[in-house]
Design an enzyme around this catalytic site. Structure first.
Site, PDB file in Angstrom:
ATOM      1  N   LYS A 174       0.880  -1.185   0.000  1.00 47.93           N
ATOM      2  CA  LYS A 174       0.000   0.000   0.000  1.00 47.93           C
ATOM      3  C   LYS A 174       0.916   1.234   0.000  1.00 47.93           C
ATOM      4  CE  LYS A 174      -2.355   3.390   1.740  1.00 47.93           C
ATOM      5  NZ  LYS A 174      -1.848   4.576   1.064  1.00 47.93           N
ATOM      6  N   GLY A 227       6.374   5.871   8.248  1.00 44.90           N
ATOM      7  CA  GLY A 227       5.467   7.014   8.180  1.00 44.90           C
ATOM      8  C   GLY A 227       5.454   7.760   9.498  1.00 44.90           C
ATOM      9  N   SER A 228       4.301   8.338   9.821  1.00 44.52           N
ATOM     10  CA  SER A 228       4.244   9.239  10.978  1.00 44.52           C
ATOM     11  C   SER A 228       4.120   8.449  12.291  1.00 44.52           C
ATOM     12  CB  SER A 228       3.053  10.184  10.833  1.00 44.52           C
ATOM     13  OG  SER A 228       1.862   9.427  10.789  1.00 44.52           O
ATOM     14  N   GLY A 232       2.012   5.035  13.195  1.00 44.81           N
ATOM     15  CA  GLY A 232       2.852   3.928  13.661  1.00 44.81           C
ATOM     16  C   GLY A 232       2.374   3.369  15.000  1.00 44.81           C
ATOM     17  N   GLU A 249       9.264   2.433  11.095  1.00 44.37           N
ATOM     18  CA  GLU A 249      10.254   3.522  11.004  1.00 44.37           C
ATOM     19  C   GLU A 249       9.457   4.812  11.008  1.00 44.37           C
ATOM     20  OE1 GLU A 249      13.280   1.650   7.844  1.00 44.37           O
ATOM     21  OE2 GLU A 249      13.846   3.476   8.883  1.00 44.37           O
ATOM     22  N   CYS A 283      12.670  12.254   7.256  1.00 34.93           N
ATOM     23  CA  CYS A 283      12.568  11.850   8.659  1.00 34.93           C
ATOM     24  C   CYS A 283      13.867  12.193   9.388  1.00 34.93           C
ATOM     25  CB  CYS A 283      12.276  10.370   8.766  1.00 34.93           C
ATOM     26  SG  CYS A 283      13.446   9.364   7.850  1.00 34.93           S
ATOM     27  N   GLN A 330       0.772  19.558   4.137  1.00 29.31           N
ATOM     28  CA  GLN A 330       2.154  19.689   4.602  1.00 29.31           C
ATOM     29  C   GLN A 330       2.510  21.170   4.780  1.00 29.31           C
ATOM     30  OE1 GLN A 330       3.709  17.048   5.467  1.00 29.31           O
ATOM     31  NE2 GLN A 330       5.849  17.629   5.651  1.00 29.31           N
TER      32      GLN A 330
HETATM   33  P1  NAP Z   1       1.541   8.813   7.381  1.00 32.45           P
HETATM   34  O1  NAP Z   1       0.356   9.713   7.320  1.00 32.45           O
HETATM   35  O2  NAP Z   1       1.710   7.953   8.571  1.00 32.45           O
HETATM   36  O3  NAP Z   1       1.468   7.931   6.034  1.00 32.45           O
HETATM   37  C1  NAP Z   1       2.412   6.953   5.728  1.00 32.45           C
HETATM   38  C2  NAP Z   1       1.715   5.811   5.012  1.00 32.45           C
HETATM   39  O4  NAP Z   1       0.746   5.231   5.872  1.00 32.45           O
HETATM   40  C3  NAP Z   1       0.945   6.248   3.757  1.00 32.45           C
HETATM   41  O5  NAP Z   1       0.949   5.220   2.803  1.00 32.45           O
HETATM   42  C4  NAP Z   1      -0.468   6.441   4.312  1.00 32.45           C
HETATM   43  O6  NAP Z   1      -1.462   6.389   3.306  1.00 32.45           O
HETATM   44  C5  NAP Z   1      -0.540   5.273   5.263  1.00 32.45           C
HETATM   45  N1  NAP Z   1      -1.525   5.411   6.337  1.00 32.45           N
HETATM   46  C6  NAP Z   1      -2.063   6.529   6.866  1.00 32.45           C
HETATM   47  N2  NAP Z   1      -2.947   6.210   7.842  1.00 32.45           N
HETATM   48  C7  NAP Z   1      -2.959   4.854   7.921  1.00 32.45           C
HETATM   49  C8  NAP Z   1      -3.672   3.915   8.734  1.00 32.45           C
HETATM   50  N3  NAP Z   1      -4.549   4.287   9.658  1.00 32.45           N
HETATM   51  N4  NAP Z   1      -3.419   2.610   8.545  1.00 32.45           N
HETATM   52  C9  NAP Z   1      -2.521   2.178   7.622  1.00 32.45           C
HETATM   53  N5  NAP Z   1      -1.848   3.034   6.811  1.00 32.45           N
HETATM   54  C10 NAP Z   1      -2.045   4.342   6.975  1.00 32.45           C
HETATM   55  O7  NAP Z   1       2.868   9.601   7.242  1.00 32.45           O
HETATM   56  P2  NAP Z   1       3.197  10.813   6.253  1.00 32.45           P
HETATM   57  O8  NAP Z   1       3.046  12.047   7.033  1.00 32.45           O
HETATM   58  O9  NAP Z   1       2.518  10.692   4.954  1.00 32.45           O
HETATM   59  O10 NAP Z   1       4.706  10.444   5.991  1.00 32.45           O
HETATM   60  C11 NAP Z   1       5.756  11.193   6.458  1.00 32.45           C
HETATM   61  C12 NAP Z   1       6.241  10.644   7.782  1.00 32.45           C
HETATM   62  O11 NAP Z   1       7.084   9.543   7.530  1.00 32.45           O
HETATM   63  C13 NAP Z   1       7.057  11.656   8.535  1.00 32.45           C
HETATM   64  O12 NAP Z   1       6.685  11.651   9.895  1.00 32.45           O
HETATM   65  C14 NAP Z   1       8.485  11.146   8.379  1.00 32.45           C
HETATM   66  O13 NAP Z   1       9.308  11.526   9.444  1.00 32.45           O
HETATM   67  C15 NAP Z   1       8.256   9.645   8.322  1.00 32.45           C
HETATM   68  N6  NAP Z   1       9.348   8.941   7.663  1.00 32.45           N
HETATM   69  C16 NAP Z   1      10.159   8.125   8.422  1.00 32.45           C
HETATM   70  C17 NAP Z   1      11.220   7.469   7.830  1.00 32.45           C
HETATM   71  C18 NAP Z   1      12.100   6.577   8.643  1.00 32.45           C
HETATM   72  O14 NAP Z   1      12.888   5.853   8.045  1.00 32.45           O
HETATM   73  N7  NAP Z   1      12.006   6.591   9.958  1.00 32.45           N
HETATM   74  C19 NAP Z   1      11.458   7.636   6.469  1.00 32.45           C
HETATM   75  C20 NAP Z   1      10.619   8.470   5.739  1.00 32.45           C
HETATM   76  C21 NAP Z   1       9.557   9.102   6.349  1.00 32.45           C
HETATM   77  P3  NAP Z   1      -1.939   7.747   2.566  1.00 32.45           P
HETATM   78  O15 NAP Z   1      -0.772   8.247   1.821  1.00 32.45           O
HETATM   79  O16 NAP Z   1      -3.038   7.282   1.708  1.00 32.45           O
HETATM   80  O17 NAP Z   1      -2.382   8.676   3.654  1.00 32.45           O
END
Ligand code: NAP
Length: 375
Positions: A174, A227-228, A232, A249, A283, A330
């Site tokens: 996904k 992701g966020s 997570g 992550e 991140c 964002q």
């Molecule tokens: P996010 O909202 O958590 O989304 C990440 C992924 O999860 C997307 O595919 C999103 O789908 C999906 N998602 C959202 N809600 C979900 C749920 N309830 N159940 C299952 N999947 C769900 O994060 P983001 O804000 O788009 O991404 C950026 C974040 O990623 C930042 O916080 C960044 O720090 C972190 N990040 C961490 C790393 C690392 O290696 N630690 C690397 C890169 C990014 P949709 O796109 O359809 O909403």
């Protein structure tokens, strides 16, 4: 005409059950790059079933043979690097040198994982009992789900997909709704390289529905999520209910500490790139700077001069240092953090009207200005 992308299930593109689609927007021009179908719960079921069938085939293929397919995929990725990088800049916004790096990371992990095909070693250990032999073997888990963010649209999917594949797992993937095209291209490349149909299945659509259905699916054995923090945390709780394996992550709040004996020019470059690379959306982005008092004034003065000189615009142009932020949400998040900072007594050194580079990046698009109510 804008192309419509369907779900990728059982080795082919197939219609979603919802009949709905969303637009994949270029954050620089705000033009639609493609429309992408929204999966329904039944489609997630279909993807899991396909992956289960794929698992039976894939897990029986010896790991060194699986590696040959990955090696071929790595070669195709290498041949198509520039095309994928250009598409990524259009889809995600970051500048071309960065998107080239993103594709390169996918190439590198694919070669690396292929190498692991000959190194899936177990262990033996001594036994207290005469007739007992103790050993471990590495076995695939089964159907695993991979959920990825938009800031590294091909590198992060590859970091998850290639290790899962070389170990013999089948996948339900996904991708982020802001970058589905790169995800689909990567999967197409794997199939072109010879991955049996059904081994990888892609369900696109909102995290809140499609992602949720994937996380809660009883026959998915493990979740790898980037992701966020909030998503997570929720995933970890959900996985605990069915004892799914989970790998997370999440976000960071990363400080750089500069002491008085540092090479200041080197530190300035590190901070500048760390903070504003990927338009500050990594991140690992530098979000806090802790300076030794002896160098503080000088460092801030020089950092400000460098930040002001950054050129913001279309990531495809060679003169651009920083592309746009990914989407309106964002942008609003950045605005909110600046407001909070000011309310808590921080001084805004760059901006107010011309603001931070991230904001300027987005404000270079007239349509975005309209969308965000700035004109
Ligand atoms: P996010 O909202 O958590 O989304 C990440 C992924 O999860 C997307 O595919 C999103 O789908 C999906 N998602 C959202 N809600 C979900 C749920 N309830 N159940 C299952 N999947 C769900 O994060 P983001 O804000 O788009 O991404 C950026 C974040 O990623 C930042 O916080 C960044 O720090 C972190 N990040 C961490 C790393 C690392 O290696 N630690 C690397 C890169 C990014 P949709 O796109 O359809 O909403």
């Amino acid at each position: 005409m804008v192309q419509e992308y369907k779900l990728f299930i059982e080795g082919k593109f197939s219609d979603s059950s919802t009949g709905e689609a969303f637009e994949d927007i270029n954050p620089t021009t705000l033009e639609s790059l493609a429309t992408v179908q929204v999966a329904g719960i039944g489609d997630v079921d279909r993807a899991v079933e396909a992956a289960e069938a794929g698992f039976l085939i894939w897990s029986e293929i010896p790991a060194p043979r699986r590696a040959e397919i990955l090696l071929k995929a790595a070669r195709i990725l290498r041949e198509r690097k520039e095309e994928l990088a250009v598409l990524m800049t259009k889809e995600m916004g970051k500048v071309l040198p960065e998107t080239r790096g993103d594709v390169q990371e996918a190439i590198d992990i694919t070669y690396y994982a292929a190498g692991e095909g000959r190194r899936l070693f177990g262990e033996t250990t001594t036994s207290e009992l005469k007739e007992k032999f103790c050993m471990t073997m590495l076995r695939p888990i089964g159907v695993v789900a991979l959920i990825t963010p938009w800031n590294f649209p091909i590198a992060i999917p590859a970091w998850k997909i290639m290790p899962a594949l070389i170990a013999g797992n089948a996948i339900v993937f996904k991708p982020a709704s802001d970058t589905p095209l790169l995800a689909l291209k990567l999967v197409e490349i794997l199939v072109e390289a010879g991955l049996p149909p059904q081994v990888i299945n892609v369900v696109t659509g909102p995290g809140g529905t499609v992602g949720k259905a994937v996380v809660q699916h009883p026959r998915i054995r493990a979740i790898s999520f980037t992701g966020s923090l909030d998503t997570g945390k929720w995933i970890m709780e959900e996985c605990a209910k069915t004892m799914k394996r989970v790998s997370l992550e999440l976000g960071g709040k990363n400080p750089v500490i500069v002491m008085d004996d540092a090479d200041i020019e080197l530190a300035l470059e590190g901070v500048l790139w760390g903070a504003f690379g990927t338009t500050g959306q990594r991140c690992t982005a530098t979000s806090r700077l802790i300076l030794h008092e002896k160098i503080k004034e000088e460092f801030i003065k020089r950092l400000l001069a460098k930040a002001k000189a950054l050129r913001i615009g279309d990531g495809l142009l060679p003169e651009t240092d920083i592309g746009p932020v990914i989407n309106k949400a964002q942008l609003e998040k950045i605005e909110r953090y600046v407001r909070i900072g000011k309310e808590e007594g921080a001084a805004l050194l760059l901006g107010e009207t011309d603001w931070t580079p991230a904001f300027l990046a987005i404000s270079s698009s007239p349509r975005y200005l309209r969308m965000s109510g700035l004109t």
